[in-house]
Design a protein around this motif. Structure first.
Motif, PDB file in Angstrom:
ATOM      1  N   ASN A   1      -0.293  13.419   5.542  1.00 40.04           N
ATOM      2  CA  ASN A   1      -1.603  13.209   4.920  1.00 40.04           C
ATOM      3  C   ASN A   1      -2.186  11.813   5.124  1.00 40.04           C
ATOM      4  N   LYS A   2      -1.349  10.841   5.438  1.00 37.73           N
ATOM      5  CA  LYS A   2      -1.842   9.483   5.686  1.00 37.73           C
ATOM      6  C   LYS A   2      -1.167   8.949   6.956  1.00 37.73           C
ATOM      7  N   PRO A   3      -1.543   9.496   8.103  1.00 40.39           N
ATOM      8  CA  PRO A   3      -0.862   9.149   9.362  1.00 40.39           C
ATOM      9  C   PRO A   3      -0.971   7.678   9.739  1.00 40.39           C
ATOM     10  N   GLU A   4      -1.870   6.934   9.089  1.00 38.23           N
ATOM     11  CA  GLU A   4      -1.968   5.513   9.431  1.00 38.23           C
ATOM     12  C   GLU A   4      -0.704   4.744   9.053  1.00 38.23           C
ATOM     13  N   PHE A   5       0.099   5.317   8.132  1.00 38.02           N
ATOM     14  CA  PHE A   5       1.349   4.657   7.735  1.00 38.02           C
ATOM     15  C   PHE A   5       2.527   5.057   8.626  1.00 38.02           C
TER      16      PHE A   5
ATOM     17  N   VAL B   1       8.031  10.530   2.263  1.00 36.24           N
ATOM     18  CA  VAL B   1       7.841  10.152   3.673  1.00 36.24           C
ATOM     19  C   VAL B   1       7.122  11.269   4.425  1.00 36.24           C
ATOM     20  N   ARG B   2       7.536  12.529   4.211  1.00 34.18           N
ATOM     21  CA  ARG B   2       6.867  13.643   4.894  1.00 34.18           C
ATOM     22  C   ARG B   2       5.422  13.787   4.414  1.00 34.18           C
ATOM     23  N   HIS B   3       5.196  13.525   3.113  1.00 30.42           N
ATOM     24  CA  HIS B   3       3.826  13.579   2.580  1.00 30.42           C
ATOM     25  C   HIS B   3       2.943  12.537   3.262  1.00 30.42           C
ATOM     26  N   LEU B   4       3.452  11.306   3.393  1.00 27.98           N
ATOM     27  CA  LEU B   4       2.665  10.255   4.041  1.00 27.98           C
ATOM     28  C   LEU B   4       2.391  10.589   5.500  1.00 27.98           C
TER      29      LEU B   4
ATOM     30  N   ARG C   1       0.835  -1.210   0.000  1.00 24.84           N
ATOM     31  CA  ARG C   1       0.000   0.000   0.000  1.00 24.84           C
ATOM     32  C   ARG C   1       0.868   1.259   0.000  1.00 24.84           C
ATOM     33  N   ILE C   2       1.979   1.207   0.736  1.00 24.98           N
ATOM     34  CA  ILE C   2       2.891   2.356   0.753  1.00 24.98           C
ATOM     35  C   ILE C   2       3.502   2.563  -0.628  1.00 24.98           C
TER      36      ILE C   2
ATOM     37  N   ARG D   1      10.565   7.969  15.069  1.00 27.20           N
ATOM     38  CA  ARG D   1       9.702   8.811  14.241  1.00 27.20           C
ATOM     39  C   ARG D   1      10.228  10.245  14.201  1.00 27.20           C
ATOM     40  N   GLY D   2      10.569  10.787  15.372  1.00 33.58           N
ATOM     41  CA  GLY D   2      11.088  12.153  15.421  1.00 33.58           C
ATOM     42  C   GLY D   2      12.389  12.293  14.657  1.00 33.58           C
TER      43      GLY D   2
END
Length: 705
Positions: free
Chosen positions: A202-206, A196-199, A113-114, A455-456
């Motif tokens: 906009n798609k925090p589930e990833f 990666v920043r876009h995901l 999906r990614i 993550r940070g």
């Protein structure tokens, strides 16, 4: 799917299983060694050959000593088998039959999906360049970016290990391995960071999956220097000095992402007792860096603080306040400024002498400013003096260390201390790299910190990659100067807008070689459109806010009207209930009085009849003659007759029993109104006297009044 991708996804699964238990996290990395173990199957295990294979595949700083430290893990998994023991040590045989083990279907589904999103992403970034990669290539570059936190070759230690490469048969064996670990192409690095920043936005589930893959990069830091412990600490005696740029990150001068990253690390380490300080010399460098940036015209400013300013993540007033007094800003943020200089603690000077300081200062080759080189030399000297003799391979037992973003500073300080025999090969140097600090916080404070630290750190790596390079701006300015120099001022203005700056980096993939005389005006146009788009979005946001406010006001009014209607209905019900109660009370009052009035009339009629009968009896019997009371009866009757005659002559109505009952009714109603707590005026409207009886009239209609 490439081997690196397959191994990384299996490591991802292993890390997921490790969360919440005490197993060694380095066990999760063993899938990366499968290509080497396959070549060594049936042969004697040679740590140096094994290490050479790892270096060739992944470019990790992996030595024979590190490989030997993996022997217990490989033995436990049945990969290494003891064949013989000798004075020189144990001889191990490799028994490894490669079975291609695919990652679990759940992991593959998420990763697919990614990659589906990644395939659709490049056209959104640039229409100037054609960025075409196959699905397998996208998988490979994204995994390599995540598992290495690829940021332009940080920690390039490979030249130090050149003399360790095996020869003879071993070299021929290693030659069968593919050459790996090559740095990503800059355009691939930029595209990965942007995606990666876009995901994550906009798609925090990833986001949890990306952070878990990024945590592999932190694990490889431990592998590169395997003697570092990985067990969790509780209470430690360690003080970490923050370098000036990292202190500015902590204060928020570099933007939100950098502040969140270092704050997460600091909080995690503070929980196990770590203390954080800043040296006065670093405060001076913070002040110098900020004032130097602020003294330039806005179009010539560069760096993280400038980017944070144009993104409006930090205010100019705050940056100026930090520049005026870094010490106060740090104290307010909970970071102690340790008052210390080269002249402090003379007894500790022997641990880093004045001559060694001068020698180290003269050996520094990075940086154009003498003040910056003095800062680094002083900080290294202070850390070594504060440590005294407490050096260790465990950073938590070194008492003092400084953290920096300058990997060259880290390597050079350690190399100098090794050459000067201040530390040995297994002990930590005085300066550590920020990514190493992130690894330390993640592993040594427990994996229960979840994915916050990886993550940070991933976010900050992406933001560093996405920072527009000064060379790109310079290339655009140079081309404009040749073609349309009058538009240079427009470029300067656009470079102060974060949206247009990001658009320039996107269009060129942050590569100045892309800028040509043919496309420079197109670049300026898309930058201007980005600014216009931002203004349009801002205007639309304002309009939407106004519309939302209007909708909210309308909804509030409708709610108020509805509430008032409900209250009105409730009042109507209360009014009807009150009317019904009053009507019932008035009916009772009227019925009671009417019964009394009827009784009074019956008594009066009965009395008159009694007098008439008595007169008739006395007429025949004269029984009442001479009775004093009876004598007054005719007199009273005559008097009443005279009065009635007088009223008749005067043509006035003669008061009688009806009039008397009316007065009694009025007095009775007043008494009942007071007893029942009712308004007498309302009773007068509702009750009327009809003849000698009371009657209730209909209540007045107030609906139209």
């Amino acid at each position: 799917m490439s081997n690196v991708t397959r191994h990384a996804l299996r490591v991802y699964a292993a890390l997921t299983e490790l969360r919440g238990n005490d197993r060694d996290v380095l066990d999760a990395l063993i899938p990366f060694f499968e290509p080497i173990l396959t070549l060594l199957n049936g042969k004697v295990f040679d740590p140096h050959v094994f290490a050479a294979g790892v270096r060739k595949l992944y470019r990790w700083r992996f030595t024979g000593d590190v490989a030997e430290a993996f022997i217990p893990r490989l033995e436990k998994k049945g990969i290494l088998q003891r064949q013989a023991s000798a004075r020189g040590g144990t001889i191990w045989g490799v028994r490894y039959e490669r079975a291609i083990e695919e990652p679990s279907s759940d992991i593959l589904k998420v990763f697919d999906r990614i990659i589906d999103e990644f395939e659709k992403f490049p056209p959104r970034v640039t229409d100037l360049l054609t960025y075409r990669r196959s699905r397998d290539e996208l998988q490979d570059i994204l995994i390599r970016f995540l598992v290495s936190m690829d940021s332009s070759g940080e920690g390039a230690y490979m030249p130090e290990l050149g003399g360790l490469e095996p020869g003879g048969d071993a070299r021929e064996l290693v030659a069968h391995l593919p050459e790996g670990g090559r740095p990503l192409d800059p355009s691939d690095r930029y595209m990965c960071a942007r995606f990666v920043r876009h995901l994550m936005r906009n798609k925090p589930e990833f986001t949890p999956h990306l952070a878990r893959l990024a945590s592999i990069a932190l694990l490889t830091d431990v592998v590169e220097d395997f003697i570092k412990p990985t067990y969790v600490e509780q209470n430690v005696d360690l003080t970490i000095a923050l370098d000036a740029p990292i202190a500015l990150d902590f204060l928020g001068c570099s933007g939100t992402a950098f502040q969140d990253d270092i704050e997460t690390i600091v909080k995690a380490l503070k929980r196990v007792g770590v203390k954080f300080i800043v040296f006065p010399i670093s405060c001076a460098e913070m002040q110098r860096n900020l004032r130097s940036m602020l003294s330039l015209p806005p179009e010539q400013r560069r760096g993280y603080t400038h980017n944070a300013l144009i993104k409006r993540e930090v205010s100019l007033d705050y940056v100026q306040a930090v520049a005026n007094s870094p010490e106060r800003a740090l104290e307010n943020a909970g970071i102690t400024v340790r008052p210390i200089s080269l002249e402090s603690f003379p007894h500790a000077h022997r641990f880093f002498t004045a001559d060694q300081y001068e020698d180290f200062f003269n050996s520094i080759t990075w940086g154009n400013l003498i003040a910056a080189r003095e800062h680094d030399a002083i900080c290294a000297a202070l850390i070594m003096r504060l440590r005294e003799t407490q050096h260790s391979s465990d950073i938590f037992k070194c008492r003092y260390v400084m953290v920096t973003r300058n990997s060259t500073f880290v390597r050079h300080a350690r190399s100098y201390c090794l050459q000067s025999r201040m530390i040995n090969e297994v002990q930590e140097g005085p300066i550590m790299f920020q990514r190493e600090l992130a690894t330390l916080a993640w592993l040594r404070t427990g994996l229960g910190v979840e994915d916050a630290i990886p993550r940070g750190h991933l976010i900050t790596v992406c933001d560093r990659v996405l920072q527009v390079r000064p060379e790109v701006r310079s290339a655009v300015a140079a081309q404009l100067a040749k073609i349309t120099p009058q538009r240079l001022e427009q470029l300067n203005l656009l470079m102060q807008d974060s949206r247009s700056v990001q658009k320039l980096a996107d269009q060129t993939l942050n590569d100045e070689k892309v800028v040509t005389a043919e496309n420079v005006e197109h670049l300026l146009d898309v930058m201007r459109e980005a600014t216009a788009e931002e203004l349009k979005e801002h205007h639309e946001a304002e309009l939407e806010a106004q519309r939302l406010a209007a909708r909210e006001a309308s909804a509030a009014a409708e709610s108020e009207i509805s509430l008032l209607n409900e209250r009105l209905q409730a009042l109507e019900l209360e009014k009807r209930a009150a009317e019904g109660r009053i009507t019932r009370q008035l009916e009772t009052v009227v019925q009671t009085f009417n019964r009394r009035a009827k009784l009074y009339e019956q008594v009066a009629i009965g009395f008159l009849l009694l007098l008439g009968i008595a007169g008739l009896v006395n007429f025949f019997t004269h029984a009442l003659d001479g009775n004093m009371l009876w004598t007054w009866v005719p007199i009273a009757m005559g008097l009443i007759g005279a009065i009635r005659l007088a009223y008749a002559i005067l043509e006035k109505p003669m008061p009688g029993l009806k009039t008397l009952l009316g007065k009694l009714a009025n007095s009775y109603l007043k008494g009942e109104a007071e007893r029942l707590g009712l308004d007498f005026a309302m009773i007068e409207q509702r009750v009327r006297l009809s003849g000698s009886r009371l009657a209730i009239t209909a209540p007045p209609d107030t609906t139209n009044g």
